[in-house]
Design a protein around this motif. Structure first.
Motif, PDB file in Angstrom:
ATOM      1  N   GLU A 265      36.063  37.984  42.139  1.00 19.32           N
ATOM      2  CA  GLU A 265      34.825  37.606  40.584  1.00 19.32           C
ATOM      3  C   GLU A 265      35.575  36.757  39.781  1.00 19.32           C
ATOM      4  N   ALA A 266      36.403  36.392  40.203  1.00 19.95           N
ATOM      5  CA  ALA A 266      36.343  34.827  38.890  1.00 19.95           C
ATOM      6  C   ALA A 266      37.164  33.939  39.497  1.00 19.95           C
ATOM      7  N   CYS A 267      37.345  34.013  40.753  1.00 23.29           N
ATOM      8  CA  CYS A 267      37.806  32.277  41.969  1.00 23.29           C
ATOM      9  C   CYS A 267      39.286  32.312  41.035  1.00 23.29           C
ATOM     10  N   ALA A 268      39.943  33.293  40.594  1.00 24.20           N
ATOM     11  CA  ALA A 268      41.439  33.277  39.546  1.00 24.20           C
ATOM     12  C   ALA A 268      42.451  33.095  40.699  1.00 24.20           C
ATOM     13  N   ASP A 269      43.577  32.399  40.610  1.00 29.51           N
ATOM     14  CA  ASP A 269      44.789  32.724  40.871  1.00 29.51           C
ATOM     15  C   ASP A 269      45.840  33.099  40.272  1.00 29.51           C
ATOM     16  N   ILE A 270      46.204  34.818  40.086  1.00 31.31           N
ATOM     17  CA  ILE A 270      46.809  35.162  39.401  1.00 31.31           C
ATOM     18  C   ILE A 270      48.226  35.344  39.700  1.00 31.31           C
ATOM     19  N   ALA A 271      49.001  35.166  39.169  1.00 33.10           N
ATOM     20  CA  ALA A 271      50.297  36.104  39.030  1.00 33.10           C
ATOM     21  C   ALA A 271      50.543  37.499  37.854  1.00 33.10           C
ATOM     22  N   ILE A 272      51.037  38.910  38.776  1.00 28.17           N
ATOM     23  CA  ILE A 272      51.464  39.817  37.847  1.00 28.17           C
ATOM     24  C   ILE A 272      52.123  39.789  37.548  1.00 28.17           C
ATOM     25  N   GLU A 273      51.913  39.895  35.595  1.00 29.91           N
ATOM     26  CA  GLU A 273      53.376  40.716  35.479  1.00 29.91           C
ATOM     27  C   GLU A 273      54.146  41.574  35.495  1.00 29.91           C
ATOM     28  N   GLY A 274      53.258  43.047  34.942  1.00 31.48           N
ATOM     29  CA  GLY A 274      53.428  43.629  34.806  1.00 31.48           C
ATOM     30  C   GLY A 274      52.110  44.937  34.906  1.00 31.48           C
ATOM     31  N   MET A 275      52.366  46.545  34.867  1.00 35.01           N
ATOM     32  CA  MET A 275      51.796  47.729  35.170  1.00 35.01           C
ATOM     33  C   MET A 275      51.659  47.643  33.633  1.00 35.01           C
ATOM     34  N   LEU A 276      50.510  47.145  32.627  1.00 33.90           N
ATOM     35  CA  LEU A 276      49.858  47.659  31.480  1.00 33.90           C
ATOM     36  C   LEU A 276      49.914  48.975  31.598  1.00 33.90           C
ATOM     37  N   ALA A 277      48.141  49.919  32.043  1.00 36.74           N
ATOM     38  CA  ALA A 277      47.825  51.336  32.184  1.00 36.74           C
ATOM     39  C   ALA A 277      47.819  51.673  33.140  1.00 36.74           C
ATOM     40  N   VAL A 278      47.485  52.879  33.264  1.00 34.95           N
ATOM     41  CA  VAL A 278      46.824  53.834  33.960  1.00 34.95           C
ATOM     42  C   VAL A 278      45.936  54.758  33.847  1.00 34.95           C
ATOM     43  N   TYR A 279      45.074  54.589  33.474  1.00 39.07           N
ATOM     44  CA  TYR A 279      44.002  55.371  32.658  1.00 39.07           C
ATOM     45  C   TYR A 279      43.007  56.352  34.021  1.00 39.07           C
ATOM     46  N   SER A 280      43.009  57.594  33.756  1.00 39.16           N
ATOM     47  CA  SER A 280      41.894  58.254  34.913  1.00 39.16           C
ATOM     48  C   SER A 280      40.490  59.049  33.940  1.00 39.16           C
ATOM     49  N   ILE A 281      40.062  58.165  34.655  1.00 41.17           N
ATOM     50  CA  ILE A 281      38.685  58.060  34.226  1.00 41.17           C
ATOM     51  C   ILE A 281      37.837  59.329  34.910  1.00 41.17           C
ATOM     52  N   ALA A 282      38.564  61.064  34.942  1.00 39.58           N
ATOM     53  CA  ALA A 282      38.046  61.911  35.399  1.00 39.58           C
ATOM     54  C   ALA A 282      36.417  62.378  35.682  1.00 39.58           C
ATOM     55  N   ARG A 283      35.426  62.066  35.196  1.00 38.38           N
ATOM     56  CA  ARG A 283      34.253  62.304  34.859  1.00 38.38           C
ATOM     57  C   ARG A 283      33.196  61.350  36.533  1.00 38.38           C
ATOM     58  N   ILE A 284      34.024  60.515  36.739  1.00 32.51           N
ATOM     59  CA  ILE A 284      33.866  59.848  37.773  1.00 32.51           C
ATOM     60  C   ILE A 284      34.420  59.988  39.070  1.00 32.51           C
ATOM     61  N   GLY A 285      35.588  60.262  38.815  1.00 33.64           N
ATOM     62  CA  GLY A 285      36.949  60.179  39.845  1.00 33.64           C
ATOM     63  C   GLY A 285      37.183  58.601  39.939  1.00 33.64           C
ATOM     64  N   GLN A 286      37.925  58.570  39.186  1.00 36.75           N
ATOM     65  CA  GLN A 286      38.676  57.130  39.003  1.00 36.75           C
ATOM     66  C   GLN A 286      39.976  57.152  39.005  1.00 36.75           C
ATOM     67  N   VAL A 287      40.680  56.599  39.003  1.00 40.26           N
ATOM     68  CA  VAL A 287      41.872  55.979  38.060  1.00 40.26           C
ATOM     69  C   VAL A 287      42.248  54.234  38.631  1.00 40.26           C
ATOM     70  N   GLN A 288      42.007  54.051  37.353  1.00 39.75           N
ATOM     71  CA  GLN A 288      42.270  52.643  36.724  1.00 39.75           C
ATOM     72  C   GLN A 288      43.750  52.732  36.733  1.00 39.75           C
ATOM     73  N   VAL A 289      44.299  51.304  37.606  1.00 39.76           N
ATOM     74  CA  VAL A 289      45.178  50.857  37.231  1.00 39.76           C
ATOM     75  C   VAL A 289      45.532  49.209  37.088  1.00 39.76           C
ATOM     76  N   MET A 290      46.122  48.891  35.699  1.00 35.26           N
ATOM     77  CA  MET A 290      45.280  47.734  35.219  1.00 35.26           C
ATOM     78  C   MET A 290      47.281  47.163  34.605  1.00 35.26           C
ATOM     79  N   PHE A 291      46.915  45.281  34.951  1.00 35.71           N
ATOM     80  CA  PHE A 291      48.072  44.708  35.130  1.00 35.71           C
ATOM     81  C   PHE A 291      47.976  43.918  33.676  1.00 35.71           C
ATOM     82  N   ARG A 292      48.908  42.871  33.422  1.00 35.38           N
ATOM     83  CA  ARG A 292      48.978  42.087  32.470  1.00 35.38           C
ATOM     84  C   ARG A 292      49.142  40.821  33.704  1.00 35.38           C
TER      85      ARG A 292
END
Lengths: 184, 184
Positions: free
Chosen positions: B86-113
């Motif tokens: 999406e961004a042609c970006a080479d990223i380095a992951i530092e750690g897990m920032l958040a885990v969200y449950s979006i029950a209404r649309i059946g998603q679990v979103q795992v977000m990193f810093r």
């Protein structure tokens, strides 16, 4: 309903970059994404709740209460439901202990630290028996899956303090490609 | 391949306790489980990388690099792939920032810093443009989804220090049932 005569083939749909399981008859695309397994290390009086599996894979082996997350629930709700279904246990979740990727079988396992909210438990439909094990009595050679080893070890290392960042796959299997069977 | 003429109905398969999407012709069960979205708040020189969506839903609105996890990858690999796509970006992951449950649309979103591992970036196929925003310049009213608000706020609160336990849904929407459209 007729016997299974499905005609699914792997092909690259228009506008995509990888093969998808597609019905050759009707064009239905069955997207296959990783599934989320929600589970808990459930403690009571310093002992850990384990379930002996009544179903394949790994029938007769011990595991923590864990299983596939369903639609319309949060990860925590899924973990509580699995404890209820497999161990008739009412659990209180303390926090996220670990997140494992098992790439070989398309799973992400979200593991919580929990304790019994009320003291009772019993074998649910998918369990042959449910027991509390002291650490030194855990049947290590009869655990169902590698990630049950991982999560018990991580639970032990975490102790009773704040959980901090969730643990990940152990260094010896960073992508979850181990040969041993995984399942939920 | 013929035009779509699929004959899927909702029925409770034998031995199960809930309705599943089943092909009335062949009996194929399309299990619908929550999907995992992997994403990252990517920082560079104190600014945050955002992508303006080139696709629906929410075309023209801003989001972090994020998308559906595929088979045969870990959550971290999925987040890195999405930043690349999406961004042609080479990223380095530092750690897990958040885990969200979006029950209404059946998603679990795992977000990193994360941060840019190399300084370049550009609009990928699913983005109209990609930019680094200083905190005070973030286009809050043009963000694509509620969880983009959540994760940017959580990123800001976390600062640059150790991440600790991942953040979850905000108190005002503990199950992810908000009316606003979510997507990946």
């Amino acid at each position: 309903m007729s016997a299974a005569t499905s005609n699914f083939v792997r092909r690259i749909p228009e506008g995509e970059d990888r093969e998808r399981l597609t019905c050759a008859d009707c064009g239905f695309i069955a997207y296959e994404n990783p599934k989320i397994v929600a589970g808990s290390v459930v403690a009571h009086d310093g002992r850990v709740l384990l379930c002996r599996r009544a179903i394949e894979p790994r029938r007769g082996f011990w595991t923590i209460p864990a299983g596939y997350m369903e639609l319309d629930e949060t990860v925590e709700e899924a973990a509580r439901r699995e404890a209820r279904e497999e161990a008739c246990a009412d659990i209180a979740i303390e926090g996220m202990l670990a997140v494992y990727s098992i790439a070989r079988i398309g799973q992400v396992q979200v593991m919580f630290r929990a304790h019994l909210a009320t003291p009772g438990f019993a074998a649910g439909e998918e369990s042959l028996e449910v027991r509390l094990f002291a650490w030194e009595d855990i049947p290590w050679s009869e655990l169902a899956f590698p990630s049950v080893h991982w999560v018990l070890r991580h639970w032990r290392e975490a102790g009773a303090g704040p959980l901090g960042a969730p643990r990940g796959n152990p260094p010896e299997d960073p992508r979850g490609t181990g040969r041993l069977l995984q399942g939920a």
